[in-house]
Design a protein around this motif. Structure first.
Motif, PDB file in Angstrom:
ATOM      1  N   LEU A   1      66.358 -55.884  99.667  1.00 18.17           N
ATOM      2  CA  LEU A   1      65.472 -55.677  98.518  1.00 18.17           C
ATOM      3  C   LEU A   1      66.137 -56.147  97.234  1.00 18.17           C
ATOM      4  CD1 LEU A   1      63.761 -52.263  99.246  1.00 18.17           C
ATOM      5  CD2 LEU A   1      62.820 -54.542  99.395  1.00 18.17           C
TER       6      LEU A   1
ATOM      7  N   GLN B   1      67.277 -55.508  85.313  1.00 19.89           N
ATOM      8  CA  GLN B   1      65.895 -55.518  85.801  1.00 19.89           C
ATOM      9  C   GLN B   1      65.843 -55.060  87.250  1.00 19.89           C
ATOM     10  OE1 GLN B   1      64.906 -59.614  84.787  1.00 19.89           O
ATOM     11  NE2 GLN B   1      63.257 -58.906  83.437  1.00 19.89           N
TER      12      GLN B   1
ATOM     13  N   TYR C   1      63.165 -46.665  93.708  1.00 19.45           N
ATOM     14  CA  TYR C   1      63.207 -46.418  95.158  1.00 19.45           C
ATOM     15  C   TYR C   1      64.150 -45.288  95.517  1.00 19.45           C
ATOM     16  CZ  TYR C   1      61.313 -51.173  94.953  1.00 19.45           C
ATOM     17  OH  TYR C   1      60.601 -52.276  94.631  1.00 19.45           O
TER      18      TYR C   1
ATOM     19  N   ILE D   1      70.377 -66.965  86.845  1.00 25.43           N
ATOM     20  CA  ILE D   1      69.030 -66.381  86.765  1.00 25.43           C
ATOM     21  C   ILE D   1      68.004 -67.465  86.502  1.00 25.43           C
ATOM     22  CG2 ILE D   1      67.578 -64.807  85.438  1.00 25.43           C
ATOM     23  CD1 ILE D   1      69.877 -62.960  85.185  1.00 25.43           C
ATOM     24  N   GLU D   2      68.374 -68.434  85.666  1.00 22.52           N
ATOM     25  CA  GLU D   2      67.440 -69.538  85.422  1.00 22.52           C
ATOM     26  C   GLU D   2      67.233 -70.375  86.671  1.00 22.52           C
ATOM     27  OE1 GLU D   2      69.353 -71.171  82.073  1.00 22.52           O
ATOM     28  OE2 GLU D   2      68.726 -69.408  80.944  1.00 22.52           O
TER      29      GLU D   2
ATOM     30  N   ARG E   1      67.351 -69.357  89.629  1.00 25.35           N
ATOM     31  CA  ARG E   1      66.499 -68.639  90.580  1.00 25.35           C
ATOM     32  C   ARG E   1      65.047 -68.604  90.133  1.00 25.35           C
ATOM     33  NH1 ARG E   1      70.780 -64.107  90.495  1.00 25.35           N
ATOM     34  NH2 ARG E   1      72.492 -65.230  91.480  1.00 25.35           N
ATOM     35  N   MET E   2      64.830 -68.775  88.835  1.00 27.32           N
ATOM     36  CA  MET E   2      63.437 -68.840  88.392  1.00 27.32           C
ATOM     37  C   MET E   2      62.816 -70.173  88.778  1.00 27.32           C
ATOM     38  SD  MET E   2      63.257 -66.923  84.791  1.00 27.32           S
ATOM     39  CE  MET E   2      63.852 -65.281  84.567  1.00 27.32           C
TER      40      MET E   2
ATOM     41  N   PHE F   1      58.809 -55.428  98.438  1.00 28.21           N
ATOM     42  CA  PHE F   1      59.234 -54.222  97.747  1.00 28.21           C
ATOM     43  C   PHE F   1      58.324 -53.064  98.163  1.00 28.21           C
ATOM     44  CE2 PHE F   1      60.082 -57.579  94.432  1.00 28.21           C
ATOM     45  CZ  PHE F   1      61.444 -57.634  94.668  1.00 28.21           C
TER      46      PHE F   1
ATOM     47  N   LYS G   1      56.219 -51.358  97.010  1.00 26.76           N
ATOM     48  CA  LYS G   1      55.219 -51.228  95.947  1.00 26.76           C
ATOM     49  C   LYS G   1      53.895 -51.712  96.527  1.00 26.76           C
ATOM     50  CE  LYS G   1      58.442 -52.712  92.303  1.00 26.76           C
ATOM     51  NZ  LYS G   1      58.454 -51.792  91.180  1.00 26.76           N
TER      52      LYS G   1
ATOM     53  N   TYR H   1      55.565 -59.166  90.616  1.00 23.51           N
ATOM     54  CA  TYR H   1      56.944 -59.039  90.149  1.00 23.51           C
ATOM     55  C   TYR H   1      57.543 -60.377  89.719  1.00 23.51           C
ATOM     56  CZ  TYR H   1      61.507 -57.169  89.356  1.00 23.51           C
ATOM     57  OH  TYR H   1      62.663 -56.793  88.734  1.00 23.51           O
ATOM     58  N   GLY H   2      57.179 -61.431  90.442  1.00 18.82           N
ATOM     59  CA  GLY H   2      57.677 -62.750  90.070  1.00 18.82           C
ATOM     60  C   GLY H   2      57.304 -63.111  88.636  1.00 18.82           C
TER      61      GLY H   2
ATOM     62  N   ARG I   1      56.405 -60.614  86.274  1.00 21.85           N
ATOM     63  CA  ARG I   1      56.896 -59.559  85.392  1.00 21.85           C
ATOM     64  C   ARG I   1      58.333 -59.812  84.960  1.00 21.85           C
ATOM     65  NH1 ARG I   1      53.007 -55.780  84.797  1.00 21.85           N
ATOM     66  NH2 ARG I   1      51.865 -55.087  86.649  1.00 21.85           N
ATOM     67  N   VAL I   2      59.169 -60.302  85.854  1.00 20.75           N
ATOM     68  CA  VAL I   2      60.558 -60.529  85.445  1.00 20.75           C
ATOM     69  C   VAL I   2      60.622 -61.514  84.282  1.00 20.75           C
ATOM     70  CG1 VAL I   2      61.857 -60.010  87.511  1.00 20.75           C
ATOM     71  CG2 VAL I   2      60.869 -62.263  87.260  1.00 20.75           C
TER      72      VAL I   2
ATOM     73  N   ARG J   1      54.861 -64.197  96.815  1.00 19.21           N
ATOM     74  CA  ARG J   1      55.737 -63.726  95.750  1.00 19.21           C
ATOM     75  C   ARG J   1      56.661 -64.841  95.277  1.00 19.21           C
ATOM     76  NH1 ARG J   1      59.448 -58.835  97.661  1.00 19.21           N
ATOM     77  NH2 ARG J   1      60.593 -60.547  98.606  1.00 19.21           N
ATOM     78  N   ALA J   2      57.139 -65.631  96.249  1.00 19.43           N
ATOM     79  CA  ALA J   2      58.040 -66.716  95.895  1.00 19.43           C
ATOM     80  C   ALA J   2      57.305 -67.841  95.181  1.00 19.43           C
ATOM     81  CB  ALA J   2      58.720 -67.259  97.154  1.00 19.43           C
TER      82      ALA J   2
ATOM     83  N   ASP K   1      55.333 -70.597  90.091  1.00 22.11           N
ATOM     84  CA  ASP K   1      55.473 -72.052  90.148  1.00 22.11           C
ATOM     85  C   ASP K   1      56.907 -72.538  90.234  1.00 22.11           C
ATOM     86  OD1 ASP K   1      52.727 -72.485  89.897  1.00 22.11           O
ATOM     87  OD2 ASP K   1      52.870 -72.118  87.741  1.00 22.11           O
ATOM     88  N   PRO K   2      57.618 -72.169  91.298  1.00 26.57           N
ATOM     89  CA  PRO K   2      58.971 -72.703  91.434  1.00 26.57           C
ATOM     90  C   PRO K   2      58.916 -74.175  91.805  1.00 26.57           C
ATOM     91  CG  PRO K   2      58.345 -71.580  93.428  1.00 26.57           C
ATOM     92  CD  PRO K   2      57.199 -71.404  92.470  1.00 26.57           C
TER      93      PRO K   2
END
Ligand SMILES: Nc1ncnc2c1ncn2[C@@H]1O[C@H](COP(=O)(O)OP(=O)(O)OP(=O)(O)O)[C@@H](O)[C@H]1O
Ligand SMILES: Nc1ncnc2c1ncn2[C@@H]1O[C@H](COP(=O)(O)OP(=O)(O)OP(=O)(O)O)[C@@H](O)[C@H]1O
Ligand SMILES: [Mg+2]
Ligand SMILES: [Mg+2]
Ligand SMILES: O=P([O-])([O-])[O-]
Lengths: 309, 307, 263, 299, 263
Positions: free
Chosen positions: B176, B189, B198, E93-94, E96-97, E109, E111, E119-120, E122-123, E172-173, E177-178
């Motif tokens: 996760l 985050q 969780y 992080i960039e 991975r975006m 998740f 959720k 979530y993709g 929201r981050v 999600r992935a 727009d990756p």
């Protein structure tokens, strides 16, 4: 996909970098401070204990403290030998452990290897309740129920005595040993257990010869924890074991422990700065050093018998 | 296999099985005995105290006359002290747990904190009392107040909160975490959006168990000097004028349930023994109630979460 | 429905006979009407796609399923034609003393090398040191481990490499003279060299014991076994001499599996 | 006690003697009922010495308004108070008899002052441990001693009057500032002997036996009468409260002290102590109202 | 030593170029001198025996190794010829975006279905509900999941089957727009039917994104990929158009692997 959208997209995601990194760092620092607060607690404990003990040891030679056989700090000719308190502490802890270690270990083996899932799910939390009962209640049990009960068999048993306090304390400590040992034994991989059963071993053989030895590190740390609980337990002994510093190895006698002495003196509300006030810190320092020693031993045991499966 | 051999094997087997069943019996008996003794003592106490457990018992102050004495100031004191304890221990403990589990690099500092937490968990509670006496009462001059007591117990249960936080966080599968990072989430985050929500339930369970331990703690509170006759309540935390909150109660003298019980235990009159039994029963009731909440929460969580 | 397309040419004496075996994990029907004979002093391989029930079947032979609640056997497995392993009155511990097992991952006990092997004797109450020394040396020799460990019998078994650990587990399984040894993918956690040494062992072992082995590698089955059983979705699809099963499978599914079309 | 809602301000802090505690506790309880919680009173039990240490403390957070005392203030305590700038008004509130008690199963009925002294003498520690060593008629059994701790006024009074030297006592006994612990101990042990304030005996007559004391004029058992007429000697004594003179200027403290003295006559017997005469209480009120500081007790 | 027996015929524009990539887990040298180009808008498969470094290689593309201490990259991976993904100044992080990932086991998740995909976005601080609704519907449609879940977007994602969960992870992935999506054996935990539906998806996805996929099934690689890279012991042995690699491998090891002689 057009080249321009790609560009704009990359610009968009490159943007919030600095702000984000600063925020992350600040948060990390705050969390670090929180984590460090536990170290600060230890430092504060040691600071307070050592500061007051230092003043104490300026008045009382450390040799007298460690070897003296009388503890009468509040009387006219005060004597500061810690041995009587130490004997009380060790005796009551000894009685408690004599109850808790065998019972706790057997209960743990039973729960992890013999009991069905249902029995385990009921019996384990039920045993854990033993540790949830406030110790002042245990003190009450020991003084008002257990001692009179024991006096039926030992008419000479005094109203305050190590035996009742130790027995009740042992009852309280059982779950510290049984729960942690059971966790350690449950963590032993199924593969080892099946290996043993496949050799034609019975449950008991598997439990004692394979599971127990594989979980020895967790089991020994449960013993250590139980011991430091017993040594540091306060209310049960303060209520039921008596308040008289007594250099004795007889569990049928009454004797004050280090903790009981601290409580007794605290009840009298000693003012700051007197030697009587400092005695409880010197006694406390002794207690902390004892538990520290136990922890170090535990650490070593865990290292040597690390679970290696 | 020759039959003689088989026969030897069977005799040996029967002996082993007998020992095995013997042990199973012993184990079950020991557990039963421990629980029965506890149950027996508790029930004996409950019966002895039963006559005193009336509504008046909860709404009366302590008194020199056993039959009129109640636990009002004690249970209110306990609740207020627990409030301070929770407010201090939860943020500190959860933050420490997060730091140790998610941030700390493998270096000497992390090791130090880690070993230290283990050690603190083994420090006897009376030592926290001495810390509080030396530090809170005399150095920081917080007096023998609800604030001192609450902070003392917060330090006492801090290791419990830290350890359960760490365990709850560790129980979240790494997949996760990786899923979150792979979407471009930052560390905070990931923690805020995933790890904390969780693990919230199991952290809460741990905190409640910590509080249930704190509620029965007597020794450290005696050490800061709280054994007195208190027949009044601290100031209300709410007031009618702006800003409607008052923090004077933090400074108030107080008594708590276990102290009240201790006071009654050490009174010789049989009538007070009944009060002590009644207070002990209520105290056990409070502890068990809290534990039951924790067990219920844990059960609910196990039911809902399956990763 | 029992499908049993056995080739007819099985020659050796049967050590065990499986008759109408069904097995249930709770309500999940994992083995369906299996009939098979296990020829004595030979290696029999169980093959089939993942999840087809190979491990489940193997573990019926030493009643390992008894360790967990909710499992249920139906049918029988006759040992030497006189004992039904699955019989209600038969003690699973007794079965396990006669039929030992080697697992997928090496699982030595956290004890010395010597004590690991000795365990098989000790559970029987054996304590005679001379006799034990002898048997242990013998078992370690048969497992081709003696030369590597004879000077460090008192070291922890965890100091051995994965392949050595697995051979140690084999020695442990052999020390008390079992009649059958069960192997559940014994080499799947090992590197190719360790695998080769264990495969080599197999052929020498069958002089002493009867072997039943689960493997996910058809090549391994082809290399080491005398007979092969192919399972699919909890059923025994085909059983016969290894070379027959591989070269002229009677069943379409077997052929599909062997040629890589399923699985 | 019925619940009273807390509303306002001031707290009166009291600490000190365990002998006086039951009286002060009773007064505080009645006062707060009457007063509907307007003034809050806390009463601690630290022993007379412990109480004075707080009463005369330089630290205002710890300092008490009133100290219970089962003996007059000592020289060193006066010095402490002076150093801290604390002036005080001494007011006797009752009489007490230090009562020597044994388990009801104990055959001994009376002791001479000499016998008592022999039992409690510092020299006897480790030497005299058996009843029969003191008096051959007494049982051949080891005795177990209980008594107040060194912060206690009762301890000071007892050692002074019995051993002839304040503070001179053997130490191998169970000491506690909390007299209830002593009652527990003596009542659960047939060979126990202890001493403490009269009211604790009075409340527990069913579990304890008071030993008659013979000071040369025949054995006398402590009681309201023998204390009042002075025949229970040498262990009778007055007990006091000490009021901080500065605090006394606060109306609620003044009100409390006056409430104390006007109601003591009724409340003192109720908790098993021996009240003063009404005139003596009047004198106390006068002393207080005139703000007469210092001690009057003859040393 | 860099072995790179690439076939020459790779035609499409390179989306990413790997140059002299070495990777270390602590002191363990897991990837050795890899050079490769990732053609845009196509599916590239990574195959090779277990432990050869496929997963390790894949996780270099989104800097997942940064999450654990002791890992070290050497060399570079150029994205669009202008950004070195492994560059010291580049924020992982960039990366991975821009390059997202789907894992071996579905890892939604705990959720709701909606929040999983959201979530993709929201981050990135996206909160505009209308825009999110739109993008989420689009991502779910592309992942062929919309029809199955559109009426229960607020249910927990854990109520979905394994295959649905994996498609949810794909949605999600995709939602933000990756440019590249990495798949690490995305079907190995799924049953054949779920596998088929995911394989079907792949071909439609490549219109939007560039795909790099690890698979242990050669059949799967053959079915879905345009290009295939064969790795062995941390090295890239052969890389080329899938049909070339499978039908006329240039390298002996590749041939051995494809024909089942190794692995
Ligand atoms: N303890 C269990 N409870 C319920 N079902 C089980 C259990 N163990 C196995 N199964 C199921 O039984 C079936 C057969 O499993 P088994 O482990 O025998 O397969 P296998 O052929 O050995 O597969 P593999 O090659 O993966 O080891 C599978 O569908 C599996 O999911
Ligand atoms: N975290 C790690 N630390 C050290 N070594 C690792 C780590 N992860 C993987 N390795 C090693 O790196 C090598 C490559 O592993 P990797 O997981 O990339 O293989 P793979 O080709 O994906 O295999 P599989 O098909 O089994 O997933 C293996 O030898 C593995 O043991
Ligand atoms: Mg299997
Ligand atoms: Mg992989
Ligand atoms: O508590 P005392 O009355 O003995 O001082």
């Amino acid at each position: 996909m057009a080249q321009t959208t790609l560009k704009s997209r990359s610009r968009q995601i490159y943007k919030p970098k600095l702000a984000r990194q600063v925020k992350e760092k600040v948060i990390e620092f705050i969390l670090f401070l929180a984590a460090f607060s536990s170290v600060a607690t230890t430092v504060a404990i040691l600071y307070i204990l050592i500061k007051e003990s230092f003043l104490f040891f300026q008045e009382v030679p450390i040799v007298d403290f460690l070897t003296g056989t009388k503890w009468t700090p509040l009387f006219v000719n005060p004597q500061y030998g810690i041995l009587p308190l130490l004997s009380g502490t060790l005796m009551s802890a000894g009685v408690a452990l004599a109850v808790a270690i065998p019972m706790g270990t057997i209960a743990a083996i039973y729960l992890s290897e013999f009991a069905t899932k249902r029995v385990r799910e009921i019996a384990k939390p039920a045993l854990e309740l033993l540790a949830a009962i406030p110790t002042v209640v245990y003190g009450y049990f020991a003084l008002l129920y257990v001692t009179p009960f024991l006096q039926n068999f030992f008419p000479k048993l005094p109203g305050f005595n190590i035996l009742a306090a130790g027995l009740v304390m042992g009852l309280m400590i059982i779950p510290f040993i049984s729960s942690i040992s059971e966790d350690a034994m449950s963590a032993v991989p199924v593969g080892l257990r099946e290996g043993s059963y496949a050799m034609g071993a019975t449950k008991l053989q598997t439990a004692l010869k394979v599971v127990f030895s594989a979980a020895i590190s967790g089991i020994s740390s449960s013993y250590i924890l139980g011991t430091s609980r017993a040594v540091g337990e306060t209310m049960i002994v303060a209520i039921a074991a008596g308040l008289r510093p007594n250099l004795t190895w007889n569990p049928f006698d009454q004797a004050a422990t280090i903790t009981a002495f601290i409580v007794q003196v605290s009840l009298g509300d000693l003012p700051h700065g007197t030697i009587a006030y400092q005695t409880i810190f010197a006694a406390g320092l002794t207690l902390v050093l004892m538990t520290l020693l136990l922890n170090i031993i535990g650490h070593f045991l865990a290292k040597t018998y690390r679970e290696i499966y | 296999m020759p039959t003689t051999n088989l026969r030897k094997l069977r005799t040996n087997l029967n002996r082993r099985k007998l020992i095995n069943s013997g042990f199973a019996f012993l184990g079950a008996t020991i557990i039963a005995i421990a629980i029965i003794i506890l149950l027996g003592l508790t029930l004996k106490m409950a019966f002895q105290g039963a006559e005193r457990i009336t509504p008046e018992f909860f709404t009366s102050f302590p008194s020199r006359r056993a039959s009129r004495a109640g636990i009002l100031s004690a249970w209110v004191g306990t609740c207020l002290v627990m409030l301070v304890t929770a407010m201090a221990a939860i943020p500190l403990g959860v933050a420490s747990g997060i730091y140790l589990e998610e941030y700390a690099k493998k270096n000497w500092l992390a090791d130090l904190i880690e070993i230290n937490v283990t050690n603190l968990a083994g420090v006897p509670s009376i030592i926290y009392g001495l810390l509080a006496l030396g530090l809170f009462v005399y150095e920081l001059r917080l007096g023998q107040s609800i604030l001192s007591a609450g902070l003392t117990l917060a330090l006492l249960i801090l290791p419990v909160v830290i350890v359960t936080t760490r365990e709850s966080i560790r129980a979240i599968p790494n997949s996760l975490r990786e899923a979150s990072y792979a979407l471009g989430a930052s560390k905070w985050q990931t923690i805020w959006d995933h790890i904390l929500p969780y693990s919230f339930g199991s952290i809460l369970t741990g905190v409640i168990i910590g509080l249930s331990r704190a509620i029965g703690e007597t020794a450290p509170i005696i050490t800061i000097g709280a054994l007195t006759f208190i027949a009044f309540l601290p100031k209300s935390p709410f007031k009618s004028e702006f800003p409607f909150l008052s923090f004077e109660w933090l400074q108030a003298p107080f008594t708590v349930m276990p102290i009240q019980m201790f006071n009654w235990v050490s009174r010789p009159q049989a009538a007070f023994e009944i009060n002590a039994a009644a207070a002990g029963t209520v105290l056990i009731g409070m502890t068990l109630g809290i534990n039951a909440i924790a067990i219920f929460l844990r059960y609910q969580l196990r039911k809902d979460i399956k990763w | 429905m029992v499908i049993n397309n056995s080739h007819e040419q099985i020659t050796s004496i049967p050590k065990a006979e499986v008759a109408d075996l069904d097995f249930y994990y709770g309500s999940f029907h994992a083995l369906k009407g299996i009939n098979m004979t296990l020829p004595e002093h030979s290696v029999t391989a169980l093959i089939g796609p993942s999840g087809c029930g190979k491990t489940t079947f193997l573990r019926c032979f030493n009643r390992m399923h008894d360790l967990y609640p909710g499992n249920r056997y139906e049918g029988s497995i006759w040992l030497d034609k006189d004992t039904n392993i699955l019989g209600r009155k038969v003690d699973p511990i007794e079965v396990r003393m006669r039929i030992s097992m080697v697992f997928q991952r090496p699982n030595p006990f956290p004890k010395s090398i010597y004590e690991n092997v000795a365990y098989g004797l000790r559970v029987r109450g054996e304590n005679n040191r001379r006799l034990m020394d002898e048997k242990i040396e013998d078992a370690l020799r048969v497992s081709a481990l003696w030369d590597e460990v004879k000077d460090r019998l008192n070291e922890s078994a965890y100091n051995l490499s994965g392949g050595q650990q697995q051979r140690l587990c084999i020695a442990r399984a052999l020390v008390a003279d079992p009649e059958i040894v069960l192997f559940d993918e014994p080499t799947s956690a090992l590197d190719p060299i360790a695998t080769a040494s264990i495969e080599e062992l197999m052929s020498t072992l069958k002089d002493r014991v009867t072997i039943l082995i689960v493997t996910h590698s058809m090549q391994q089955a082809a290399r080491i076994s005398d007979h092969t059983a192919f399972m699919y979705l909890g059923e025994l699809i085909e059983f016969g001499r290894t070379k027959d099963v591989f070269n002229k499978p009677l069943n379409q599914q077997t052929e599909d599996y062997i040629s890589g079309r399923i699985g | 006690v019925p619940a009273v809602k807390s509303q306002s301000g001031s707290i009166i802090k009291i600490d000190g003697s365990s002998t006086v505690y039951p009286i002060t506790e009773a007064v505080a309880e009645e006062y707060q009922i009457e007063n509907k919680g307007a003034t809050q009173v806390t009463v601690g039990v630290s022993g007379t010495g412990g109480g004075f240490k707080k009463f005369c403390s330089e630290d205002e957070a710890v300092r008490t308004d009133i100290s219970d005392a089962s003996r007059p203030i000592k020289e060193e305590e006066m010095a402490m108070c002076e150093a801290a700038g604390v002036e005080y008004i001494e007011i006797p509130v009752a009489y007490d008899a230090i009562t020597v008690v044994a388990n009801p199963e104990n055959p001994i009925e009376s002791m001479t002052v000499e016998e008592l002294a022999q039992i409690w003498d510092p020299e006897s520690e480790g030497e005299i441990t058996n009843w029969s060593q003191v008096n051959p008629e007494w049982p051949d059994a080891e005795f177990v001693l209980y008594g107040p701790g060194a912060d206690s006024g009762t301890f000071d009074g007892f050692t002074d009057k019995i051993n002839g030297d304040e503070g001179a006592s053997r130490t191998d006994y169970t000491p506690s500032e909390d007299d209830n612990v002593l009652v527990q101990g003596v009542s659960s042990d047939p060979n126990a002997l202890g001493y403490f304030g009269y009211s604790y005996y009075e409340e527990n007559q069913d579990k304890l036996k008071a030993i008659a004391i013979d000071a040369g004029e025949g054995a006398v058992v402590p009681s309201v009468e023998t204390v009042r007429d002075g025949s229970y000697a040498p262990l009778s004594r007055p007990i006091y409260i000490y009021v901080n003179a500065q605090a006394a200027e606060k109306p609620e403290v003044a009100e409390f002290v006056e409430f104390y003295l006007t109601n003591a006559e009724g409340l003192v017997p109720e908790v098993g102590s021996v009240p003063l005469t009404p005139e003596e209480y009047q004198e106390g009120i006068a002393r207080f109202q005139n703000g007469e500081t210092g001690t009057t007790a003859a040393k």
